[in-house]
Design an enzyme around this catalytic site. Structure first.
Site, short mmCIF file in Angstrom:
data_model
loop_
_atom_site.label_atom_id
_atom_site.label_comp_id
_atom_site.label_asym_id
_atom_site.label_seq_id
_atom_site.Cartn_x
_atom_site.Cartn_y
_atom_site.Cartn_z
N ARG A 147 42.07 25.37 21.66
CA ARG A 147 43.28 24.94 20.95
C ARG A 147 42.98 24.54 19.50
O ARG A 147 43.81 24.71 18.63
CB ARG A 147 43.93 23.74 21.64
CG ARG A 147 44.58 24.03 22.96
CD ARG A 147 45.38 22.81 23.43
NE ARG A 147 45.70 22.84 24.84
CZ ARG A 147 46.72 23.50 25.37
NH1 ARG A 147 47.51 24.20 24.60
NH2 ARG A 147 46.94 23.46 26.67
N GLY A 199 50.89 23.80 24.03
CA GLY A 199 50.48 24.84 23.08
C GLY A 199 51.12 24.78 21.71
O GLY A 199 50.55 25.26 20.74
N GLU A 232 58.22 26.76 20.29
CA GLU A 232 57.28 27.28 21.28
C GLU A 232 56.10 27.92 20.59
O GLU A 232 56.22 28.44 19.48
CB GLU A 232 57.97 28.36 22.12
CG GLU A 232 58.43 27.91 23.49
CD GLU A 232 57.30 27.69 24.49
OE1 GLU A 232 56.16 27.37 24.08
OE2 GLU A 232 57.56 27.82 25.68
N ASP A 233 54.96 27.92 21.26
CA ASP A 233 53.78 28.59 20.72
C ASP A 233 53.87 30.10 20.92
O ASP A 233 53.61 30.86 20.00
CB ASP A 233 52.49 28.04 21.34
CG ASP A 233 52.49 28.07 22.86
OD1 ASP A 233 53.55 28.34 23.47
OD2 ASP A 233 51.43 27.79 23.46
N PHE A 273 45.16 38.51 25.02
CA PHE A 273 44.96 37.10 25.34
C PHE A 273 44.54 36.38 24.06
O PHE A 273 43.42 36.54 23.59
CB PHE A 273 43.90 36.94 26.42
CG PHE A 273 44.01 35.63 27.15
CD1 PHE A 273 43.92 34.42 26.48
CD2 PHE A 273 44.23 35.61 28.51
CE1 PHE A 273 44.04 33.22 27.14
CE2 PHE A 273 44.34 34.41 29.19
CZ PHE A 273 44.25 33.22 28.50
N ASP A 305 56.50 35.11 25.94
CA ASP A 305 56.08 36.36 26.58
C ASP A 305 57.09 36.78 27.64
O ASP A 305 58.06 37.44 27.32
CB ASP A 305 54.63 36.30 27.08
CG ASP A 305 54.31 35.09 27.92
OD1 ASP A 305 55.22 34.49 28.50
OD2 ASP A 305 53.13 34.75 28.00
#
Length: 183
Positions: A167, A46, A101-102, A154, A105
């Site tokens: 993506r 990601g 990191e993308d 999301f 969470d």
């Protein structure tokens, strides 16, 4: 038309992403001024687009490397245990490591990844995430550099996916719930 039909709304435009990544790169450049042996570690898949843009926004010599990690557990919930599928290809001793990191969470994956990387004697380890979902956090993990704090939605695009799709969208959008079986 195409993928755009599956997007409920655009959360961050291409222009907003570009401006924020430039600011993050400037912050890292300032914070690491005078340091040598800077290593950006992208957690694939990601973060690949974010990593490319971020590395170009940092005005310091730095190396890049990549990891592929997966949390395993049930299909719907991570156990937080991390399996390294592709490891960093170099010795971290003495390096200033920035994990790229993308999205942050639950924090499960990064929590275990930090424990593993700390054993490798890096000079320092910091976390840089494009997006932070603090409402989902279950581990005591905080990013040092955060692009955007986002709601518990999301999101896809700019490297983030659903089922390996979306993506390549140039923006970050909220996926329509009916696409992934949500409410």
């Amino acid at each position: 038309m195409g993928m755009a039909n599956d997007i409920e709304s655009v959360l961050y435009t291409e222009e907003q992403l570009k401006a924020r990544v430039a600011k993050m790169g400037a912050d890292i450049t300032r914070d690491y001024q005078g340091k040598e042996k800077i290593l950006l570690v992208s957690v694939l898949r990601g973060s690949y687009i974010f990593m490319a843009d971020l590395s170009r926004a940092i005005d310091l010599p730095c190396l890049v490397d990549f990891m592929v990690v997966s949390s395993y557990g049930s299909d719907t919930q991570s156990s937080g245990q991390v399996e390294i599928k592709k490891d960093i290809s170099m010795n971290l001793e003495g390096y200033h490591v920035i994990i790229v990191e993308d999205i942050l969470d639950s924090g499960n994956t990064l929590y275990y990844l930090m424990k593993i990387l700390k054993l490798r004697k890096a000079a320092s380890i910091r976390i840089c995430t494009l997006m932070d979902k603090p409402d989902r956090r279950v581990r005591p993990i905080k990013a040092d550099y955060v692009g955007f704090e986002i709601p518990d939605a999301f999101v896809v695009g700019y490297g983030l996916d659903y089922d390996q799709r979306y993506r390549n969208l140039p923006y970050v959008g909220i996926l329509k719930p009916e696409v992934y079986g949500g409410k």
